[in-house]
Scaffold this active site. Structure first.
Site, PDB file in Angstrom:
ATOM      1  N   THR A  34      21.009 -24.878  11.999  1.00 25.47           N
ATOM      2  CA  THR A  34      21.201 -26.325  12.141  1.00 25.47           C
ATOM      3  C   THR A  34      22.157 -26.614  13.289  1.00 25.47           C
ATOM      4  O   THR A  34      23.009 -25.788  13.641  1.00 25.47           O
ATOM      5  CB  THR A  34      21.801 -26.971  10.872  1.00 25.47           C
ATOM      6  OG1 THR A  34      23.188 -26.603  10.752  1.00 25.47           O
ATOM      7  CG2 THR A  34      21.059 -26.568   9.618  1.00 25.47           C
TER       8      THR A  34
ATOM      9  N   LEU B 183      24.045 -25.260  21.865  1.00 29.98           N
ATOM     10  CA  LEU B 183      24.676 -24.488  20.796  1.00 29.98           C
ATOM     11  C   LEU B 183      23.693 -23.520  20.148  1.00 29.98           C
ATOM     12  O   LEU B 183      24.034 -22.359  19.874  1.00 29.98           O
ATOM     13  CB  LEU B 183      25.276 -25.424  19.752  1.00 29.98           C
ATOM     14  CG  LEU B 183      26.368 -26.370  20.255  1.00 29.98           C
ATOM     15  CD1 LEU B 183      26.940 -27.190  19.103  1.00 29.98           C
ATOM     16  CD2 LEU B 183      27.476 -25.594  20.964  1.00 29.98           C
TER      17      LEU B 183
ATOM     18  N   PHE C 101      12.141 -18.393   3.850  1.00 30.71           N
ATOM     19  CA  PHE C 101      13.527 -17.914   3.917  1.00 30.71           C
ATOM     20  C   PHE C 101      14.289 -18.663   5.001  1.00 30.71           C
ATOM     21  O   PHE C 101      13.723 -19.362   5.796  1.00 30.71           O
ATOM     22  CB  PHE C 101      13.583 -16.398   4.153  1.00 30.71           C
ATOM     23  CG  PHE C 101      12.855 -15.923   5.391  1.00 30.71           C
ATOM     24  CD1 PHE C 101      13.515 -15.849   6.610  1.00 30.71           C
ATOM     25  CD2 PHE C 101      11.519 -15.549   5.343  1.00 30.71           C
ATOM     26  CE1 PHE C 101      12.873 -15.403   7.755  1.00 30.71           C
ATOM     27  CE2 PHE C 101      10.851 -15.090   6.472  1.00 30.71           C
ATOM     28  CZ  PHE C 101      11.535 -15.031   7.672  1.00 30.71           C
TER      29      PHE C 101
ATOM     30  N   TYR D 112      11.300 -22.867  18.840  1.00 32.01           N
ATOM     31  CA  TYR D 112      11.593 -21.440  18.940  1.00 32.01           C
ATOM     32  C   TYR D 112      10.776 -20.682  19.980  1.00 32.01           C
ATOM     33  O   TYR D 112      11.101 -19.540  20.294  1.00 32.01           O
ATOM     34  CB  TYR D 112      11.441 -20.793  17.559  1.00 32.01           C
ATOM     35  CG  TYR D 112      12.485 -21.321  16.596  1.00 32.01           C
ATOM     36  CD1 TYR D 112      13.793 -20.880  16.665  1.00 32.01           C
ATOM     37  CD2 TYR D 112      12.161 -22.299  15.668  1.00 32.01           C
ATOM     38  CE1 TYR D 112      14.766 -21.378  15.816  1.00 32.01           C
ATOM     39  CE2 TYR D 112      13.126 -22.813  14.807  1.00 32.01           C
ATOM     40  CZ  TYR D 112      14.427 -22.351  14.888  1.00 32.01           C
ATOM     41  OH  TYR D 112      15.388 -22.854  14.049  1.00 32.01           O
TER      42      TYR D 112
ATOM     43  N   ARG E 112      21.705 -31.055  21.962  1.00 29.06           N
ATOM     44  CA  ARG E 112      21.489 -30.948  23.407  1.00 29.06           C
ATOM     45  C   ARG E 112      22.718 -30.439  24.161  1.00 29.06           C
ATOM     46  O   ARG E 112      22.984 -30.835  25.289  1.00 29.06           O
ATOM     47  CB  ARG E 112      21.049 -32.307  23.993  1.00 29.06           C
ATOM     48  CG  ARG E 112      19.783 -32.879  23.367  1.00 29.06           C
ATOM     49  CD  ARG E 112      18.565 -32.029  23.704  1.00 29.06           C
ATOM     50  NE  ARG E 112      17.334 -32.611  23.181  1.00 29.06           N
ATOM     51  CZ  ARG E 112      16.758 -32.256  22.032  1.00 29.06           C
ATOM     52  NH1 ARG E 112      17.328 -31.317  21.284  1.00 29.06           N
ATOM     53  NH2 ARG E 112      15.640 -32.815  21.644  1.00 29.06           N
TER      54      ARG E 112
END
Length: 418
Positions: free
Chosen positions: A89, A99, A418, A129, A96
């Protein structure tokens, strides 16, 4: 006042920071931020030094990331060590700022150093991703079964193969469930390992959320008494006009090591008094379910999407770990912008095994590492990806040859979230 991205500290959290990290994680997933002491105490069991990352701005956790050790089953039944990524998260106030990129780079580098062959995750959103080298490697589908339309005989008494279905309790599931799942996952490409904590959470012995609703568990035993299937389900309490029961049985999980067990458990669910609909939970897209019913149209797909995403960390070991039904050789030029496992590799494969080694030979196919992950578990087609511009064919016919080597008879499936 927030600081610049360079002032935000990204690092592994300490055990004392777990509550703050958990608050940030819940906030990112739009859940109530504060947990009860009991739930927080239970969730502390997921803490592993160095595997939970946080981003801290003025001492407050504003982004979260967790990974844990996992095994993933490849085509042919071989397994590879995986870096399972979860709990990712970034708080809405800190989007943006790079992180996630910093946390991901740190985790993947550590996974590569440990010797993990792949990283895995279940993506909440599709666009995130791919830029980190992950590719969608399995698909999941959910069916809703209209029980009255199935054509099943409501007077049937149970399996007609000599087996039997019995209700069991969570304590029973914790005893035989792990061994049953091991038998399934060793034969199912895309399946992942489950630890003891997984079974405790699934059966309510450890509670990560409140309120806890205890499900029902049913087991199929063969005529010889061997446990070959397990289903966990819950039911709602819905009634229609004229006092007609319209309950829905929702499957939390169904695992079976034989088609007979699958058939018996689905038929059992469709035989429960008052149940008018069965929701299957997330299954493989080529699941047997519809065709285990006399009328397959009674089961309709109500959800279908990408599920397990895979990021290759070691092309040589990943391609060498899986089985191949055909014989052939391909030179793959694998592009990895992160520099973890790119290069040109010669795959020489047959049903007896495969060799994979770096080569200077001309490439047959050029593709990014995420596209190779999509092909590695056998679910997608190189011909299809070439048509989409995601694989470049350097030699005519190479994409079709890749399909003959890499695609599987049954589609891969990951039963787990998961």
């Amino acid at each position: 006042m927030s600081h610049s991205a360079s002032d935000i500290d990204v690092r592994p959290i300490t055990e004392g920071e777990f509550a703050d990290w958990q608050r940030a994680m819940n906030t990112g997933f739009l859940r109530p931020p504060t947990l009860s002491p009991e739930i927080l105490r239970a969730r502390r069991r997921t803490f592993a030094p160095g595997r939970l990352l946080g981003a801290f701005d003025s001492g407050r956790c504003v982004a979260t990331f967790r990974s844990f050790a996992q095994e993933l089953t490849a085509v042919g039944g071989g397994t590879v060590p995986a870096d399972a990524v979860s709990n990712v998260t970034v708080s809405a106030t800190h989007r943006r700022r790079g992180l996630l990129t910093r946390m991901m780079a740190r985790d993947l580098a550590a996974a590569k150093e440990r010797g993990d062959v792949v990283a895995t995750l279940i993506a909440a959103e599709y666009p995130i991703y791919g830029r980190y080298g992950f590719g969608p490697a399995t698909t999941a589908a959910e069916w809703t079964v209209d029980v009255p339309r199935t054509g099943l005989d409501p007077r049937r008494a149970g399996p007609d193969d000599g087996g039997r279905v019995d209700l069991v309790d969570g304590e029973d599931v914790r005893k035989f469930g792990p061994e049953l799942h091991e038998r399934l996952r060793r034969a199912q490409p895309g399946a992942v390992s489950r630890d003891e904590l997984w079974w405790q959470v699934a059966t309510g012995a450890v509670r990560f959320n409140e309120p806890w609703t205890e499900p029902f568990h049913a087991v199929y035993r063969s005529a010889g008494g061997e446990v070959e299937g397990l289903v966990t389900y819950e039911c709602d309490d819905t009634w229609g006009d004229a006092k007609q029961p319209l309950n829905t049985a929702t499957v939390r999980g169904l695992i079976a090591t034989t088609p007979a067990a699958e058939r018996a458990l689905w038929h059992f669910l469709c035989s429960i008094d008052w149940v008018a609909r069965v929701k299957s939970g997330y299954r493989a897209p080529d699941d047997l379910l519809p065709h285990l019913l006399p009328d397959p149209r009674a089961a309709r797909i109500t959800s279908q999407a990408d599920w397990l995403w895979v990021r290759l960390l070691d092309v040589v070991r990943a391609l060498g770990a899986r089985g191949y039904e055909g014989t052939g050789a391909l030179v793959l030029d694998v592009v990895d912008p992160a520099g973890l496992t790119g290069g040109r590799y010669l795959l020489d494969a047959s049903p007896q095994g495969a060799s994979v080694e770096p080569t200077s030979r001309a490439a047959d196919l050029t593709l990014e590492v995420g596209e190779l992950a999509t092909l590695w578990l056998g679910d997608d087609s190189a011909v299809r990806l070439a048509a989409l511009g995601r694989v470049r064919e350097e030699r005519a016919g190479a994409a079709r040859e890749a399909d003959a080597l890499l695609r599987t008879s049954r589609r891969p499936w990951c039963p787990d979230m998961f």
